[in-house]
Design an enzyme around this catalytic site. Structure first.
Site, PDB file in Angstrom:
ATOM      1  N   ASP A 131     -28.193  50.870 -26.168  1.00  0.00           N
ATOM      2  CA  ASP A 131     -27.026  50.277 -26.819  1.00  0.00           C
ATOM      3  C   ASP A 131     -26.299  51.363 -27.602  1.00  0.00           C
ATOM      4  OD1 ASP A 131     -28.741  50.739 -28.865  1.00  0.00           O
ATOM      5  OD2 ASP A 131     -28.948  48.651 -29.492  1.00  0.00           O
ATOM      6  N   ASP A 170       6.850  39.757   9.583  1.00  0.00           N
ATOM      7  CA  ASP A 170       8.095  39.315  10.218  1.00  0.00           C
ATOM      8  C   ASP A 170       9.017  40.500  10.438  1.00  0.00           C
ATOM      9  OD1 ASP A 170       7.509  36.697  10.515  1.00  0.00           O
ATOM     10  OD2 ASP A 170       8.585  35.999   8.746  1.00  0.00           O
ATOM     11  N   ASP A 208       1.142  28.784  11.293  1.00  0.00           N
ATOM     12  CA  ASP A 208       2.030  29.440  10.319  1.00  0.00           C
ATOM     13  C   ASP A 208       1.910  28.780   8.947  1.00  0.00           C
ATOM     14  OD1 ASP A 208       4.022  31.145   9.421  1.00  0.00           O
ATOM     15  OD2 ASP A 208       5.482  30.589  10.960  1.00  0.00           O
TER      16      ASP A 208
HETATM   17  C1  DGJ Z   1       7.594  32.718  10.286  1.00  0.00           C
HETATM   18  C2  DGJ Z   1       6.882  33.527  11.320  1.00  0.00           C
HETATM   19  O1  DGJ Z   1       6.374  34.691  10.768  1.00  0.00           O
HETATM   20  C3  DGJ Z   1       7.841  33.794  12.472  1.00  0.00           C
HETATM   21  O2  DGJ Z   1       7.239  34.627  13.423  1.00  0.00           O
HETATM   22  C4  DGJ Z   1       8.240  32.482  13.079  1.00  0.00           C
HETATM   23  O3  DGJ Z   1       7.120  31.856  13.622  1.00  0.00           O
HETATM   24  C5  DGJ Z   1       8.877  31.612  12.019  1.00  0.00           C
HETATM   25  N1  DGJ Z   1       8.033  31.468  10.865  1.00  0.00           N
HETATM   26  C6  DGJ Z   1       9.184  30.244  12.575  1.00  0.00           C
HETATM   27  O4  DGJ Z   1       9.671  29.374  11.634  1.00  0.00           O
END
Ligand code: DGJ
Length: 724
Positions: free
Chosen positions: A70, A538, A468
């Site tokens: 300690d 995306d 999704d």
């Molecule tokens: C988000 C996804 O990442 C896309 O590839 C697509 O599927 C859209 N949604 C559809 O609404």
């Protein structure tokens, strides 16, 4: 419980077993094949961390485990690296467990109670000194992988309700010292998994998600090195939490030079009341060590994911080349349009045709339809059957987009069950992308969603779901439960999503799934146990993708990384050549997301050739060893090499960003080959100086290769076939 150090007996073990118990009080020696992890019971009866690092086989080396001394303002217990410290006594660091009993006690002090070795797993039971609150710690060794997992289960046998305010999976300790560096993955929508490196300073750095899913913003993975590791050398400790909900990693450097990483459920807005007899399990937390740098740390995780995490039914199979209609059609799907795309996709060599959003309910835009999972008869007058038959007749499998956790206020489902959406009564419900989230934590909602997905699969020949989730949880009320229980939503939500997927897969064994959450919002080892692949981002713009894919590759394997070739100009208004876009996507699980109706004959010809080439190398890319030769963060050339597991084939990719001042790109020096082997070089174009040659591994890993890459967004691929 008291142990006399004099009683300690050590046993020499010739061949290392994954779990060895040495002496009394016990020292536990875990051997992953590449590393050792050692813990033991100290003279205070506490479970104490001893070592995590390179392999130490000799049992006799591990002496009696002694607590730390300690010092002023610090207790012995607080200074000791306890394996699973609860908040109690004089402990001030991030705890693994914090609890309050119904009678108001907020002090928990855990001591070793017992242990069991079950094959490759060690289960240690801890008990609170004052109550019958137990914690079962499971350490699972994956022999030969360099990786072990840790998980805790808190069990209430106290006779009263105990409310957990923090329940972590594990605390990992690094050797005492300073000067560490943290590597982690940060991002946002369209910019996921960016590699961040920063020095570890005294204090706590928190990586977390409070969004109800894994998140685009941070990923539950970390690596720590001594600030000097490279791709090829240096000690790296790393970990990944298998959880797709609110998670937290607290990287804490104490002022006593002890670095610890505590991870598990996020403590933010967390509360888990356990009645007598109830238990809470935390997510599995995987940890690994290598002294061969970040490259090897990634390869260890890749091998591990492919052999232990990926659903068993998909481990032997390569991922098919996929077409997805989203960027081509958005919501404007109909039978004729999809058939037209499918016909063109089949001619290119596509193996799985996926229809994305827009096929159901009143789904003409993102303002309506979510929740109404019946086929839109205006778009598909005879249901999905004719399209699926056409896709199958063209030699492809059929996949369908779903977003089962969501509901648009403009939907029949919401009109029928407005109370199913997550909410606080009397408060506004924020809509993200015009949608609300169903309270998947409710068992009636879970059963409803399971039934409708099951019905879709029973009635249609669907081979693949793209699952999704396009917004994060907010206003997380669960008004049907007593207030004290409402915060269980976060954990129950994820467990119910997992359960639906597990049950669907069990009932429909051929079903494959892609995890998507508006791009890469749900990528972690928890969901990856249940799906074949993840949607990386995306952002399908190829130059941005190099960075996103690089970050992803630190933690997760190429086979599960979905990468599409899409149309240009794309994100950032950028235009890159079709070949460049193909080669970037070919470093993962290849997909096409372009509008094939807009492609010229030359585009389609190139695409068919690239897909054919991909099929020749996909096993190497998807399941081989990745060597990140030149990082996209390092300059204007990026290069990756994939070496097949038997070493017979390798695929070398190179991408030039922009040439300036007529400078030639740097020589690319290969790695991971057999020095004495000879490789035939098969370039896909004229960019390689050493065309038509056979070269030794030693040459390729010494002298290297030069490419005539010029201008903007030039790229190339060389396939190396071992001939001797
Ligand atoms: C988000 C996804 O990442 C896309 O590839 C697509 O599927 C859209 N949604 C559809 O609404």
């Amino acid at each position: 419980m008291r142990f006399l150090p004099a009683l300690i007996l050590f046993t020499a073990v010739a061949t290392a077993q994954p779990v060895r118990v040495v002496g009394t009080p016990p020292v536990f020696v875990l051997d992953t094949g590449h590393s050792s992890y050692v813990l033991g019971v100290n003279e205070l009866g506490s479970l104490q961390h001893v070592y995590w690092g390179s392999r130490v086989e000799r049992g006799e080396d591990w002496g009696a485990v002694r607590s730390h001394r300690d010092s002023a303002f610090e207790s012995r217990a607080g200074m000791t690296p306890e394996e699973y410290p609860a908040w109690g006594g004089m402990r001030y660091n991030e705890p693994c467990l914090k609890a309050t009993t119904a009678s108001g006690v907020r002090d928990v002090v855990l001591k070793y109670a017992s242990h069991q070795v079950r094959g490759d797993a060690l289960v240690i039971r801890l008990k609170d000194t004052g109550t019958d609150l137990f914690v079962n710690l499971t350490y699972r060794v994956y022999p030969g992988s360099g990786i072990l997992s840790r998980q805790s289960e808190v069990e209430n046998r106290t006779g009263e309700t105990v409310t957990l305010e923090s329940a972590q999976s594990a605390a990992w300790y690094l050797p005492r010292g300073n000067g560490y560096r943290l590597t982690h993955l940060a991002g946002r929508w369209a910019g996921e998994t960016q590699v961040i490196q920063e020095p570890v300073e005294p204090g706590i750095k928190v990586l977390d998600s409070r969004r109800g899913n894994t998140s685009h913003q941070a990923n539950p993975w970390f690596a720590i090195d001594e600030s000097s590791a490279t791709e090829d050398s240096g000690r790296v400790w790393f970990g990944a939490l298998a959880w797709s909900g609110n998670w937290k990693l607290a990287i804490e450097q104490t002022t006593s030079q002890q670095l610890r990483v505590v991870g598990g459920y996020n403590t933010f807005d967390f509360s888990s009341p356990l009645k007598h007899g109830e238990a809470l399990k935390t997510p599995e937390f995987f940890g690994g060590f290598t002294d061969r740098g970040f490259g090897e740390a990634s390869r260890m995780l890749h091998r591990f994911a492919l052999t232990e995490i990926l659903p068993a039914s998909s481990r032997e199979k390569s991922r098919p080349v996929l077409y997805n209609s989203w960027e081509a059609t958005t919501f404007n799907v109909n039978e004729a349009g999809q058939r037209q795309l499918a016909g063109k996709a089949a001619k290119l060599g596509i193996e799985l045709f996926v229809m994305d959003d827009g096929w159901f309910g009143a789904r003409d835009n993102d303002r309506a339809g979510l929740g109404d999972w019946y086929v839109n008869r205006k778009k598909f007058p005879n249901g999905l059957g004719p399209l699926i038959s056409a896709v199958n007749q063209a030699g492809m499998k059929f996949g369908l987009w779903v977003e089962p956790e969501m509901v648009n206020p403009d939907s029949d489902l919401f009109r029928k069950h407005p109370d199913w959406a997550i909410q606080f009564p009397g408060r506004p419900r924020t809509e993200g992308r015009n949608q609300l989230i169903l309270n998947m934590a409710r068992n009636d909602v879970k059963e409803y969603i399971f039934d409708l997905l099951d019905k879709l699969l029973v009635e249609n020949k669907i081979d693949f779901f793209k699952w999704d989730m396009n917004r994060h949880i907010s206003e997380p009320g669960w008004p049907q439960l007593p207030v004290a229980d409402q915060r269980k939503l976060y954990v129950a939500y994820v467990n119910n999503v997992y359960e639906i997927i597990d049950r669907l897969r069990a009932k429909h064994p051929g079903l494959e799934i892609e995890s998507c959450s508006g791009g890469g919002g749900r990528i972690d080892l928890g969901i990856m146990r249940r799906v074949e692949q993840v949607w990386t981002s995306d952002n399908t713009e190829a130059f941005d993708r190099l960075r996103i894919q690089e970050g992803y590759s630190y933690a997760y394997p190429a086979k599960e990384m979905m990468a599409w070739v899409t149309d240009v100009p794309n994100m950032n208004g950028r235009t890159t050549p079709l070949k460049y876009r193909f080669l970037v996507a070919m470093m993962g699980s290849l997909g096409i997301g372009a509008n094939l109706n807009h492609w010229s004959e030359a585009d389609s010809k190139l695409a068919a050739e690239m897909i054919a080439t991909y099929k020749e190398i996909r096993k190497t890319v998807q399941e081989g060893s990745l060597y990140r030769l030149i990082s996209p963060r390092a300059g204007n050339l990026t290069s990756n090499l994939y070496v097949s597991s038997g070493g017979k084939q390798a695929a070398l990719f190179a991408f030039l960003h922009s040439q300036q001042f007529r400078q030639e790109p740097p020589t690319i020096v290969l790695k991971g080959l057999e020095p004495n082997a000879v490789y035939r070089l098969k370039p896909v174009d004229e960019k390689l100086a050493e065309r038509g040659r056979e070269l030794s591994g030693a040459y390729l890993m010494g002298k290297g290769l030069n490419f005539n890459l010029t201008g903007d967004f030039d790229s190339t691929l060389v396939v190396l076939e071992r001939v001797r």
